[in-house]
Design a protein around this motif. Structure first.
Motif, PDB file in Angstrom:
ATOM      1  N   THR A 132      -2.355 -39.538 -24.184  1.00 13.70           N
ATOM      2  CA  THR A 132      -3.139 -40.344 -25.159  1.00 13.70           C
ATOM      3  C   THR A 132      -4.382 -41.117 -24.541  1.00 13.70           C
ATOM      4  N   ALA A 133      -4.027 -41.627 -23.198  1.00 12.63           N
ATOM      5  CA  ALA A 133      -5.073 -42.277 -22.479  1.00 12.63           C
ATOM      6  C   ALA A 133      -6.008 -41.445 -22.113  1.00 12.63           C
ATOM      7  N   PHE A 134      -5.827 -40.215 -21.980  1.00  6.39           N
ATOM      8  CA  PHE A 134      -7.107 -39.200 -21.713  1.00  6.39           C
ATOM      9  C   PHE A 134      -8.057 -39.125 -22.546  1.00  6.39           C
ATOM     10  N   GLY A 135      -7.796 -39.256 -23.761  1.00  2.00           N
ATOM     11  CA  GLY A 135      -8.568 -39.061 -24.982  1.00  2.00           C
ATOM     12  C   GLY A 135      -9.994 -39.771 -24.899  1.00  2.00           C
ATOM     13  N   PRO A 136      -9.883 -41.145 -24.844  1.00  2.00           N
ATOM     14  CA  PRO A 136     -10.945 -41.920 -24.756  1.00  2.00           C
ATOM     15  C   PRO A 136     -11.955 -41.819 -23.571  1.00  2.00           C
ATOM     16  N   LEU A 137     -11.190 -41.314 -22.534  1.00  2.00           N
ATOM     17  CA  LEU A 137     -11.777 -41.139 -20.950  1.00  2.00           C
ATOM     18  C   LEU A 137     -12.548 -39.980 -21.122  1.00  2.00           C
ATOM     19  N   VAL A 138     -12.111 -38.834 -21.887  1.00  2.00           N
ATOM     20  CA  VAL A 138     -12.625 -37.648 -21.855  1.00  2.00           C
ATOM     21  C   VAL A 138     -13.958 -37.876 -22.753  1.00  2.00           C
ATOM     22  N   TYR A 139     -13.662 -38.519 -23.776  1.00  3.77           N
ATOM     23  CA  TYR A 139     -14.936 -38.633 -24.623  1.00  3.77           C
ATOM     24  C   TYR A 139     -16.145 -39.571 -23.839  1.00  3.77           C
ATOM     25  N   ARG A 140     -15.653 -40.543 -23.247  1.00  8.24           N
ATOM     26  CA  ARG A 140     -16.531 -41.372 -22.365  1.00  8.24           C
ATOM     27  C   ARG A 140     -17.205 -40.736 -21.400  1.00  8.24           C
ATOM     28  N   VAL A 141     -16.718 -39.677 -20.599  1.00  7.98           N
ATOM     29  CA  VAL A 141     -17.088 -39.140 -19.443  1.00  7.98           C
ATOM     30  C   VAL A 141     -18.097 -37.907 -20.066  1.00  7.98           C
ATOM     31  N   ALA A 142     -17.661 -37.204 -20.834  1.00  2.54           N
ATOM     32  CA  ALA A 142     -18.349 -35.854 -21.083  1.00  2.54           C
ATOM     33  C   ALA A 142     -19.260 -35.810 -22.653  1.00  2.54           C
ATOM     34  N   PHE A 143     -18.789 -37.016 -23.402  1.00  2.00           N
ATOM     35  CA  PHE A 143     -19.693 -36.675 -24.772  1.00  2.00           C
ATOM     36  C   PHE A 143     -20.321 -38.087 -25.171  1.00  2.00           C
ATOM     37  N   GLN A 144     -19.989 -39.182 -24.755  1.00  2.17           N
ATOM     38  CA  GLN A 144     -20.536 -40.188 -25.219  1.00  2.17           C
ATOM     39  C   GLN A 144     -22.013 -40.386 -24.987  1.00  2.17           C
ATOM     40  N   SER A 145     -22.635 -39.798 -23.953  1.00  2.00           N
ATOM     41  CA  SER A 145     -23.948 -40.227 -23.407  1.00  2.00           C
ATOM     42  C   SER A 145     -24.675 -38.962 -24.162  1.00  2.00           C
ATOM     43  N   LEU A 146     -23.915 -38.093 -24.910  1.00  2.00           N
ATOM     44  CA  LEU A 146     -24.528 -36.860 -25.740  1.00  2.00           C
ATOM     45  C   LEU A 146     -24.246 -37.229 -27.192  1.00  2.00           C
ATOM     46  N   ALA A 147     -24.148 -38.317 -27.679  1.00  8.41           N
ATOM     47  CA  ALA A 147     -23.536 -38.592 -29.029  1.00  8.41           C
ATOM     48  C   ALA A 147     -24.630 -37.899 -30.107  1.00  8.41           C
ATOM     49  N   ASP A 148     -25.844 -37.985 -29.708  1.00  7.82           N
ATOM     50  CA  ASP A 148     -26.974 -37.721 -30.413  1.00  7.82           C
ATOM     51  C   ASP A 148     -27.455 -36.148 -30.297  1.00  7.82           C
ATOM     52  N   ALA A 149     -26.716 -35.509 -29.604  1.00  7.03           N
ATOM     53  CA  ALA A 149     -27.194 -34.058 -29.183  1.00  7.03           C
ATOM     54  C   ALA A 149     -26.952 -33.263 -30.453  1.00  7.03           C
ATOM     55  N   THR A 150     -27.472 -32.083 -30.327  1.00  3.91           N
ATOM     56  CA  THR A 150     -27.166 -31.156 -31.701  1.00  3.91           C
ATOM     57  C   THR A 150     -25.755 -30.572 -31.437  1.00  3.91           C
ATOM     58  N   PRO A 151     -25.016 -30.203 -32.533  1.00  7.65           N
ATOM     59  CA  PRO A 151     -23.730 -29.643 -32.456  1.00  7.65           C
ATOM     60  C   PRO A 151     -23.503 -28.451 -31.484  1.00  7.65           C
ATOM     61  N   LEU A 152     -24.689 -27.596 -31.332  1.00  6.06           N
ATOM     62  CA  LEU A 152     -24.569 -26.558 -30.332  1.00  6.06           C
ATOM     63  C   LEU A 152     -24.262 -27.269 -28.981  1.00  6.06           C
ATOM     64  N   VAL A 153     -25.111 -28.178 -28.446  1.00  4.24           N
ATOM     65  CA  VAL A 153     -24.777 -28.529 -27.130  1.00  4.24           C
ATOM     66  C   VAL A 153     -23.877 -29.307 -27.114  1.00  4.24           C
ATOM     67  N   LEU A 154     -23.182 -29.735 -28.221  1.00  7.19           N
ATOM     68  CA  LEU A 154     -21.725 -30.556 -27.919  1.00  7.19           C
ATOM     69  C   LEU A 154     -20.619 -29.403 -28.056  1.00  7.19           C
ATOM     70  N   LEU A 155     -20.844 -28.621 -28.541  1.00  7.99           N
ATOM     71  CA  LEU A 155     -19.945 -27.157 -28.435  1.00  7.99           C
ATOM     72  C   LEU A 155     -20.045 -26.732 -26.852  1.00  7.99           C
ATOM     73  N   ILE A 156     -20.931 -26.611 -26.347  1.00  5.12           N
ATOM     74  CA  ILE A 156     -21.134 -25.980 -25.059  1.00  5.12           C
ATOM     75  C   ILE A 156     -20.521 -26.874 -23.968  1.00  5.12           C
ATOM     76  N   VAL A 157     -20.606 -28.159 -24.217  1.00  3.58           N
ATOM     77  CA  VAL A 157     -19.847 -29.032 -23.454  1.00  3.58           C
ATOM     78  C   VAL A 157     -18.420 -29.140 -23.740  1.00  3.58           C
ATOM     79  N   SER A 158     -17.949 -28.742 -24.761  1.00  2.00           N
ATOM     80  CA  SER A 158     -16.757 -28.845 -25.162  1.00  2.00           C
ATOM     81  C   SER A 158     -16.048 -27.602 -24.495  1.00  2.00           C
ATOM     82  N   VAL A 159     -16.682 -26.377 -24.300  1.00  2.00           N
ATOM     83  CA  VAL A 159     -16.237 -25.454 -23.722  1.00  2.00           C
ATOM     84  C   VAL A 159     -15.995 -25.640 -22.293  1.00  2.00           C
ATOM     85  N   GLY A 160     -17.202 -26.277 -21.774  1.00  2.00           N
ATOM     86  CA  GLY A 160     -17.025 -26.591 -20.379  1.00  2.00           C
ATOM     87  C   GLY A 160     -15.776 -27.677 -20.079  1.00  2.00           C
TER      88      GLY A 160
END
Length: 346
Positions: A132-160
């Motif tokens: 459970t402690a991984f969840g917020p950290l994964v969001y902070r490191v991988a997604f938070q700075s890209l919060a306003d990006a398009t869903p396609l960009v977020l999907l590419i990051v998600s695959v990575g």
């Protein structure tokens, strides 16, 4: 096929569907709040099951060290962001300490308790806390700075993120599979069907968690804040709801659901470091059936996927995965023909 075989297959399908329902609901939750199609949801499942397996051996699981590394990276990002906003050393240190507090506490308790061979329920609780402690950290490191990006960009990051978590799973757990002990050794014969204690636990825990999620979103302030963010992210920000906080809470809930799912399926099948991909994809199919927007739809889609998988494995075991994933094609076609094709960005 006679009635006894059909009953056994139906029981297996509903049992697996209950797990897929949790993963489908987590996928819908993450997407509606953050617009991230979270491919690595299944990795939380394997991390939960394999963390418990390592704790069973009396060793400190590798997820503890990964948690500390990820926490240090997230803390450095928070400290740097705070410094850029205020240029105040004390505020930056407070931000770093706030990010490190929970992961460090979880890691310390786990490192202390692992060699003591604690009871199974205690080890299960520690596994849930770690993942459970991984969840917020994964969001902070991988997604938070890209919060306003398009869903396609977020999907590419998600695959990575998926490939990174799978590779790290191989590093920390190895290629060997693990099967955890059941939480309840009950065996109950109901005609042609043999009902096990683990099956009952899966049904009860899945149902209870779904009810708790409903109560959380309907009755709690935090749940209503997440619903507001899902409906209108900009409007939620204007009302004072923090998008980063909403994203981190959402990912924490997704990690919790994934870890719990891993503990539930650990005694029923051998889990490998890369098992989460197929498990997560079946939850994703359930979420797609629901249009990535409906929690009851995800539940119904997951039960349907579980039953199709069970009967498909009986009639054509070599093609059971193909049968399950083929379900998504008519669903996508139907939604494409009946959708309004509106542009989300406008």
């Amino acid at each position: 096929m006679d009635f006894s075989i059909a009953s056994i297959l139906m029981l297996d399908g509903v049992t697996n569907g209950a797990i897929y329902a949790l993963l489908g609901i987590a996928t819908v939750l993450v997407f509606t709040v953050t617009r991230v199609i979270f491919i690595p949801q299944g990795e939380f499942v394997t991390y939960g099951a394999l963390t418990l397996a390592i704790l069973q051996t009396g060793k400190v699981p590798g997820t503890v060290w990964l948690l500390l590394i990820l926490a240090a990276l997230a803390a450095a990002m928070d400290g740097l962001a705070q410094w850029r906003r205020q240029h105040h050393l004390l505020a930056s240190l407070k931000a770093v300490a706030k990010t490190l507090a929970v992961p460090a506490a979880v890691a310390a308790v786990t490192a202390w308790a692992a060699p003591m061979q604690a009871p199974l329920l205690v080890q299960a609780f520690l596994s849930i806390c770690i993942v459970t402690a991984f969840g917020p950290l994964v969001y902070r490191v991988a997604f938070q700075s890209l919060a306003d990006a398009t869903p396609l960009v977020l999907l590419i990051v998600s695959v990575g993120v998926h490939f990174a978590m799978t590779g790290l799973g191989l590093l920390f757990f190895g290629a060997e599979g693990f099967r955890n002990p059941p939480f309840w050794d009950l065996r109950l014969a109901l005609g042609p069907v043999s009902l096990t204690g683990q099956t009952l636990i899966i049904a009860v825990v899945s149902g209870a968690l779904i009810v708790l999620l409903w109560l959380f979103f309907e009755r709690s302030v935090y749940g209503k804040a997440l619903r507001a963010t899902a409906v209108n992210r900009l409007g939620a920000r204007l009302m004072g709801i923090s998008s980063p906080a909403a994203g981190q809470l959402t990912f924490a809930m997704a990690a919790l659901i994934g870890a719990l799912s891993g503990l539930l399926i650990g005694p029923t099948t051998t889990v490998f470091y890369d098992s989460g991909f197929l498990i997560g994809l079946k939850g994703f199919v359930a979420a797609v059936v629901a249009g990535l927007s409906s929690y009851p739809g995800a539940l119904g889609g997951a039960l349907f996927v579980g039953v199709v998988e069970a009967f498909g494995s009986f009639y054509a075991s070599s093609f059971k995965e193909v049968i399950v994933f083929t379900i998504i094609l008519p669903v996508l076609l139907w939604r494409s023909l009946n959708g309004d094709h509106s542009d989300e960005e406008h």
